[in-house]
Scaffold this active site. Structure first.
Site, PDB file in Angstrom:
ATOM      1  N   GLU A  60      -0.366  -9.467  -0.343  1.00 18.65           N
ATOM      2  CA  GLU A  60      -1.807  -9.663  -0.355  1.00 18.65           C
ATOM      3  C   GLU A  60      -2.322  -9.625  -1.854  1.00 18.65           C
ATOM      4  O   GLU A  60      -3.263 -10.602  -2.113  1.00 18.65           O
ATOM      5  CB  GLU A  60      -2.540  -8.547   0.452  1.00 18.65           C
ATOM      6  CG  GLU A  60      -2.066  -8.801   1.834  1.00 18.65           C
ATOM      7  CD  GLU A  60      -2.576  -7.667   2.778  1.00 18.65           C
ATOM      8  OE1 GLU A  60      -1.974  -6.454   2.495  1.00 18.65           O
ATOM      9  OE2 GLU A  60      -3.461  -7.647   3.677  1.00 18.65           O
TER      10      GLU A  60
ATOM     11  N   ALA B 220       0.937  -1.117   0.093  1.00 17.81           N
ATOM     12  CA  ALA B 220       0.162   0.092  -0.166  1.00 17.81           C
ATOM     13  C   ALA B 220       0.997   1.261   0.020  1.00 17.81           C
ATOM     14  O   ALA B 220       1.895   1.064   0.515  1.00 17.81           O
ATOM     15  CB  ALA B 220      -1.028  -0.024   1.219  1.00 17.81           C
TER      16      ALA B 220
ATOM     17  N   GLU C  68       3.690  -4.749   7.968  1.00 12.23           N
ATOM     18  CA  GLU C  68       2.787  -3.605   8.472  1.00 12.23           C
ATOM     19  C   GLU C  68       3.059  -3.490   9.885  1.00 12.23           C
ATOM     20  O   GLU C  68       2.650  -2.327  10.135  1.00 12.23           O
ATOM     21  CB  GLU C  68       1.280  -3.911   8.066  1.00 12.23           C
ATOM     22  CG  GLU C  68       0.815  -4.125   6.677  1.00 12.23           C
ATOM     23  CD  GLU C  68       1.065  -5.427   6.020  1.00 12.23           C
ATOM     24  OE1 GLU C  68       1.696  -6.271   6.471  1.00 12.23           O
ATOM     25  OE2 GLU C  68       0.458  -5.755   4.859  1.00 12.23           O
TER      26      GLU C  68
ATOM     27  N   GLY D  69       0.646  -5.040   1.011  1.00 15.50           N
ATOM     28  CA  GLY D  69      -0.593  -5.064   0.078  1.00 15.50           C
ATOM     29  C   GLY D  69       0.000  -5.819  -1.151  1.00 15.50           C
ATOM     30  O   GLY D  69      -0.933  -6.383  -2.073  1.00 15.50           O
TER      31      GLY D  69
END
Ligand code: COA
Length: 257
Positions: free
Chosen positions: A111, A64, A131, A108
């Site tokens: 993911e 992200a 994270e 991300g």
């Protein structure tokens, strides 16, 4: 939609999406919007039977966009249900999606790869859910999907320490379907995708559904779903063609009917 962060192309019956948002491909909100749009377009295109997602030549995706997080608060994330739409878009896509991963697949990015149905990894691939190092945790499926893929102990360690996993370790742990030299990543991933496009599309769809449901259903219900889908494929012309082709020792000509 005009794309600025991804490159979209069609190769035969495969829809290819390459992330193209700079050196590390951070997942900005705009990149995710474009990715969802491209996936929906391929999903609606009857000529596309498989979707592939690549990063750039060196990196899949560093996660992200942390710089966007700086100005965002709980109200923003919760009211927009951040990552809810993306999670559903992957769940709703009925065509197989393969991630071809090289370099960083972090947060991300990891993911994103795990939301796909299969990961082909280059030797340079590094997977991680770091994270925790930002005082955060995954929000696009990491804690659930990595745990199901590699087991609680390794997943817990990776999430709680932020440590990265090499392609070889990911292969041994069952996160990826295979590891290939970096120079061969595109060719090898496309070869898997092309092989899938040669199969009976309805059987592909049914198998994808059954396997993905295996992560959600109790065994008894999963076995029943599998059996019913197996029964249902006996209503297809492609089953008749596939069986007949085997008996006649020829290549099947599947039509998706
Ligand atoms: N979002 C936004 N920007 C990012 C980013 C991310 N996920 N990852 C890296 N960047 C930026 C850096 O801030 C830096 O910006 P700058 O040039 O303006 O200083 C630039 O990309 C290069 O990063 P840098 O850390 O210098 O590169 P590196 O090669 O030394 O390390 C990483 C690469 C990916 C290992 C490292 O940047 C990193 O750990 N990134 C964060 C990964 C992460 O936590 N992802 C999950 C997010 S929830």
């Amino acid at each position: 939609m005009a794309y600025e962060n991804i490159i979209v192309e069609t190769r035969g019956k495969v829809g290819v999406i390459s992330l193209s948002a700079g050196k590390l491909n951070p997942l900005s909100k705009q990149l995710l919007r474009e990715l969802m749009d491209a996936m929906k377009t391929f999903e609606a295109d009857d000529n596309i039977l498989c979707i592939v997602i690549f990063g750039n030549d060196e990196v899949f995706c560093a996660g992200a966009n942390i710089k966007e997080f700086a100005s965002e608060n709980f109200v923003d994330m919760f009211s927009q249900n951040r990552f809810g739409e993306e999670t559903e878009a992957f769940r709703n896509c009925r065509k197989p999606i393969i991630a071809g991963v090289n370099g960083y697949a972090l947060g991300g990015g990891c993911e994103l790869a795990m939301n796909c149905d299969m990961i082909v990894a280059a030797e340079s691939a590094q997977f991680g859910q770091p994270e925790i190092l930002l005082g955060l945790m995954p929000g696009l499926g990491g804690s659930q999907r990595l745990t199901r893929a590699i087991g609680k102990a390794k997943s817990m360690e990776m999430h709680l320490t932020g440590r990265r996993m090499s392609a070889r370790e990911a292969d041994q742990a069952g996160l990826v379907s295979k590891v290939v030299p970096d120079a061969d990543l595109k060719e090898e991933t496309m070869a898997v995708a092309n092989k899938i496009t040669e199969q009976a599309p309805l059987a592909v769809m049914a198998i994808k559904e059954a396997i993905n449901q295996s992560e959600e259903l109790p065994l008894r219900e999963g076995l029943l779903l599998e059996r019913r889908l197996f029964h249902a494929l006996f209503a297809t012309e492609d089953k008749n063609e596939g069986v007949q082709a085997f008996i006649e020792k020829r290549k099947a000509n599947f039509t998706g009917k």
